[in-house]
Design an enzyme around this catalytic site. Structure first.
Site, short mmCIF file in Angstrom:
data_model
loop_
_atom_site.label_atom_id
_atom_site.label_comp_id
_atom_site.label_asym_id
_atom_site.label_seq_id
_atom_site.Cartn_x
_atom_site.Cartn_y
_atom_site.Cartn_z
N ASP A 32 -4.10 -70.26 -67.24
CA ASP A 32 -3.83 -68.99 -66.69
C ASP A 32 -2.69 -67.89 -68.09
O ASP A 32 -3.46 -67.00 -68.19
CB ASP A 32 -2.74 -69.07 -65.84
CG ASP A 32 -3.06 -68.97 -64.43
OD1 ASP A 32 -2.41 -68.01 -63.62
OD2 ASP A 32 -4.32 -69.18 -64.36
N PHE A 35 -5.75 -67.31 -70.60
CA PHE A 35 -6.16 -66.01 -70.12
C PHE A 35 -5.90 -64.89 -70.13
O PHE A 35 -6.25 -63.65 -70.70
CB PHE A 35 -6.91 -66.52 -68.53
CG PHE A 35 -7.57 -65.82 -67.44
CD1 PHE A 35 -8.93 -65.87 -67.98
CD2 PHE A 35 -6.66 -65.01 -67.63
CE1 PHE A 35 -10.07 -64.79 -67.09
CE2 PHE A 35 -7.75 -63.82 -67.20
CZ PHE A 35 -9.29 -63.50 -66.46
N SER A 78 -15.28 -40.87 -45.65
CA SER A 78 -14.50 -40.48 -46.28
C SER A 78 -13.43 -39.24 -45.87
O SER A 78 -14.18 -38.70 -44.67
CB SER A 78 -14.61 -40.58 -48.16
OG SER A 78 -16.10 -39.40 -48.02
N LEU A 79 -12.56 -39.13 -46.23
CA LEU A 79 -11.79 -37.90 -45.51
C LEU A 79 -12.16 -36.35 -47.00
O LEU A 79 -11.40 -36.80 -48.21
CB LEU A 79 -10.15 -38.75 -45.96
CG LEU A 79 -9.98 -39.79 -44.58
CD1 LEU A 79 -8.81 -39.95 -44.60
CD2 LEU A 79 -10.01 -39.06 -43.28
N GLU A 112 -0.21 -40.72 -40.69
CA GLU A 112 0.20 -41.67 -40.47
C GLU A 112 -0.25 -42.21 -42.25
O GLU A 112 -1.19 -41.61 -43.21
CB GLU A 112 -0.73 -43.03 -39.64
CG GLU A 112 -2.32 -42.75 -39.81
CD GLU A 112 -3.49 -42.77 -38.23
OE1 GLU A 112 -2.79 -42.99 -37.78
OE2 GLU A 112 -3.66 -43.86 -38.99
N LYS A 114 -1.49 -42.73 -45.71
CA LYS A 114 -2.48 -43.03 -46.11
C LYS A 114 -3.18 -44.65 -46.73
O LYS A 114 -1.48 -44.19 -48.22
CB LYS A 114 -3.87 -42.10 -47.04
CG LYS A 114 -4.27 -41.95 -47.53
CD LYS A 114 -5.21 -41.00 -48.31
CE LYS A 114 -6.74 -41.08 -48.10
NZ LYS A 114 -7.40 -41.79 -49.74
N CYS A 397 -24.66 -25.48 -76.65
CA CYS A 397 -24.60 -27.16 -75.42
C CYS A 397 -24.70 -28.09 -76.87
O CYS A 397 -25.88 -27.60 -77.68
CB CYS A 397 -25.66 -27.10 -74.93
SG CYS A 397 -25.80 -28.67 -74.22
N CYS A 399 -27.22 -30.36 -76.87
CA CYS A 399 -28.43 -29.97 -76.88
C CYS A 399 -29.25 -29.22 -78.21
O CYS A 399 -30.43 -29.58 -78.28
CB CYS A 399 -28.66 -29.92 -75.71
SG CYS A 399 -29.17 -28.64 -75.49
#
Ligand code: IVH
Length: 669
Positions: A32, A35, A78-79, A112, A114, A397, A399
């Site tokens: 560990d 790492f 989703s919400l 409630e 999230k 732009c 481009c």
């Protein structure tokens, strides 16, 4: 400490190997501490150099091809987000309109927390856990049953006997205190939960202490209770953990007091929450309200205020979006805001930069709210140094094209946003974004071809147009850096799998400005087959004008479609794409009781809005027309102010007229 780019690349490669063995296999081949040191050095180097593919983005990553895909019985949506009190009141207003309530607080809400984790959908058959799916793209989830089984708080057997199937949805998360122990490996608790849940080997999932809050079900299982609050009680009795901070709120005052209280409590909780979810408590009303394509009408998330941090703007770059919008992005000195490393923050547009007088080298406040793009909020003028540089917003732009600002007929003002004019696929930068959109989750959903891979293939000149995706040489790909035979094969498979596609997804994937998911659905329903849809490419006014009758399509959308199809390159790419794909026809809902029937409304009804009535007809396979014609079967005459002209016309045409009461009887309302 890493000294140069070569060393960085070498270490990164090794790190990826270590990372894989750490998370995918049971026995990590380094300890560990080593790492962690490796990771620290790499991150330090990445933060001080301009590195694109950072290791933080791959930590915990494991390819998902290993899980089989299964269709959710009802989509995992989703919400919609609310960011302030006004948004909440707006949500309420819309609900009241849809239900035809007077504009007052009538329906109680269940509020409630999230939970900031990863959602899962569990299927119990005769009380036993049979299958667990991830959200996936909302329509199809990944079968992660084995991994979910390792989560102690997910009951394997329910405490009460339940016959048949029960679907329970909820959030898998990791506690803050547990996260501390493994924080070296993940950017934040949410990533930890997600990485852990998608491990190849469930033994690795079991190593990380995951928890589960159950919060809901699907319409099909509503019969177990009559409201959200009752259903949560029922879940508790079955052995689930439900969040205890949820409560019923009945009016503005209660809603906003509860919000303040929870926001204050937030930092003291042992799990991350990023807002409050409000759900219409009554199940019957939830069902009446139903869902839009991406989110329910019956719920909304009120996000907590954003977390902030202070950093310095190193540079300002211009990003070009899919629709040509030029967005200035501040490259900032990386800072950790609420567990996420932020190095880019949006400056929105030219006017914002001027208004806030934002300059390069300025010290600025940056804020990040959940999954919203971080933004620069203000400049700390006391810290402005003489080396601050004004940013001159380019008129061209990158481009090379001259940019334009649209004129808005309604507001009689020019847009704040400067755009590269959309000339098919001529602007390189826009094209790249169009390709990213084409492959994205809600569009073609080509797994393994995410934004980064598109960038990479773009730079290698492998994909310069959406059609190039279907001409890829997978042998060549397998030899690219970071690729192998297996990953190239997997990509080939996912491209092939998605060739069979629904018409609405394909229309959305085209990325036509103003044609979002909802509009793509409306168009698909109307045209029914790709061959019919292709008629738009003939650019005949009559076809475009016929779209005006469709509810949800307006002048803006139609003129955008016209623009798109009047461009030769667009037309060519569009037609070529249709050759590679197998685009499915839209099947009529021939089971519905209004199949082949057409309706029209006049006057207002007492118990329901027009929108709801329309939804009911469409759910049953019928259609709503905008004007009376020979094709019309029923005219529903609402009690309040029906139009005499329409009634007379209907009589003349022999159309059956239904009174409001007869309409309610017809739909058993
Ligand atoms: S209800 C139809 N309740 O938020 C959507 N979701 O942005 C119903 N979430 O994917 C979701 N806590 O993972 C619901 N108490 C809660 C939640 C919750 C967290 C997540 C969920 C969903 C996401 C939507």
């Amino acid at each position: 400490m890493i000294n140069n780019f070569k060393e960085y690349q070498k270490k990164k490669k090794l790190f990826i190997e270590y990372n894989k063995s750490y998370y995918d296999l049971n026995s990590p081949d380094i300890d560990d501490a080593t790492f962690d040191q490796f990771k620290k050095d790499l991150i330090e180097f990445e933060n001080t150099h301009n590195i694109k593919d950072k290791i933080t983005n791959i930590v915990g990553f494991t390819p998902s091809e290993k899980f089989s895909k299964i269709k959710h019985q009802e989509k995992m949506l989703s919400l919609d987000n609310a960011f302030n009190e006004e948004d909440i009141l707006d949500f309420y207003k819309k609900i009241n309109n849809y239900l035809n309530n007077n504009n007052e607080f009538r329906e109680e809400l269940y509020a409630e927390p999230k939970i900031d984790g990863i959602s899962a959908s569990l299927s119990y058959i005769d009380g036993k856990l049979a299958r667990g799916l991830s959200r996936g793209d909302g329509e199809f989830g990944e079968d992660i049953t084995e991994n979910l089984e390792t989560v102690d708080e997910i009951p394997k057997k329910l405490k009460k006997k339940i016959n048949g199937e029960l679907i329970v949805r909820g959030e898998v998360y990791i506690q803050k205190s547990d996260f501390k122990k493994i924080s070296a490996k993940f950017a934040n608790p949410r990533n930890a939960a997600s990485g852990s849940l998608r491990q190849k080997d469930s033994i690795n999932t079991a190593k990380i202490p995951l928890k589960f809050f159950a919060y809901g079900t699907i319409f099909k299982c509503h019969h177990y209770s009559s409201s959200q609050s009752d259903f949560l009680k029922f879940l508790k009795e079955l052995g689930f953990k439900v969040n205890l901070l949820g409560k019923i709120v009945k009016n503005e005052k209660e809603i906003f007091n509860n919000y303040k209280q929870l926001e204050e409590q937030r930092s003291k909780l042992d799990y991350d929450i990023d807002g409050i979810v409000y759900k219409i408590n009554n199940f019957q009303l939830q069902k009446r309200l139903g869902n839009l394509s991406h989110a329910p009408r019956w719920a909304i998330a009120h996000k907590f205020s954003a977390e902030k941090g202070i950093s310095k703007i190193k540079n300002i770059e211009i990003q070009v979006g899919r629709t040509g919008a030029l967005t200035p992005v501040a490259k900032i000195e990386p800072i950790n805001i609420g567990g996420v490393l932020v190095s880019n923050a949006t400056l929105h547009n030219e006017d914002e930069i001027i208004r806030k007088d934002i300059r390069i080298n300025d010290t600025v406040v940056v804020q990040r709210a959940g999954d919203v793009i971080p933004q620069v909020v203000e400049v700390d003028l006391t810290k402005r140094k003489s080396d601050s540089k004004k940013f001159i917003f380019p008129k061209k732009c990158p481009c090379g094209f001259d940019t334009i600002k649209d004129y808005n007929e309604t507001t009689k003002k020019f847009d704040a946003v400067r755009r590269c004019p959309d000339r098919g696929f001529e602007c390189n930068l826009m094209t790249k974004e169009k390709i990213k959109h084409y492959v994205s989750k809600n569009a073609m959903n080509i797994e393994g071809l995410g934004k980064k891979v598109v960038e990479n293939f773009w730079e290698l000149n492998l994909v310069k147009l959406p059609t190039d995706i279907y001409k890829l040489n997978f042998n060549k790909i397998s030899q690219l850096d970071g690729w192998g035979k297996l990953s190239a094969k997997n990509l080939e498979n996912s491209i092939n799998e998605t060739k069979k596609i629904s018409l609405d997804r394909f229309i959305f994937a085209l990325g036509i400005r103003h044609i979002g998911q909802e509009n793509a659905k409306i168009l698909a329903k109307y045209f029914k087959s790709i061959n019919n849809f292709k008629k738009l490419a003939e650019s005949r006014d009559q076809i475009f004008n016929s779209l005006l009758d469709l509810d949800g399509m307006g002048e803006t959308q139609i003129s955008s479609l016209k623009n798109f199809f009047s461009n030769k390159i667009n037309k060519k790419i569009f037609l070529e794409l249709t050759k590679y794909l197998n685009i499915e026809n839209v099947l009529e809902n021939s089971k519905g009781k209004f199949f082949n029937q057409t309706f029209m409304f006049t006057g207002a009804m007492e118990k329901m809005s027009r929108s709801e009535a329309k939804q009911i007809i469409e759910n049953e396979g019928g259609k709503v027309l905008g004007s009376p014609s020979k094709k019309l079967n029923f005219l529903v005459s609402g009690d309040s102010k029906p139009t005499q002209k329409k009634l007379n016309k209907a009589k003349e045409l022999g159309v059956k007229i239904l009174s409001e009461k007869e309409w309610y009887q017809l739909i058993n309302f």
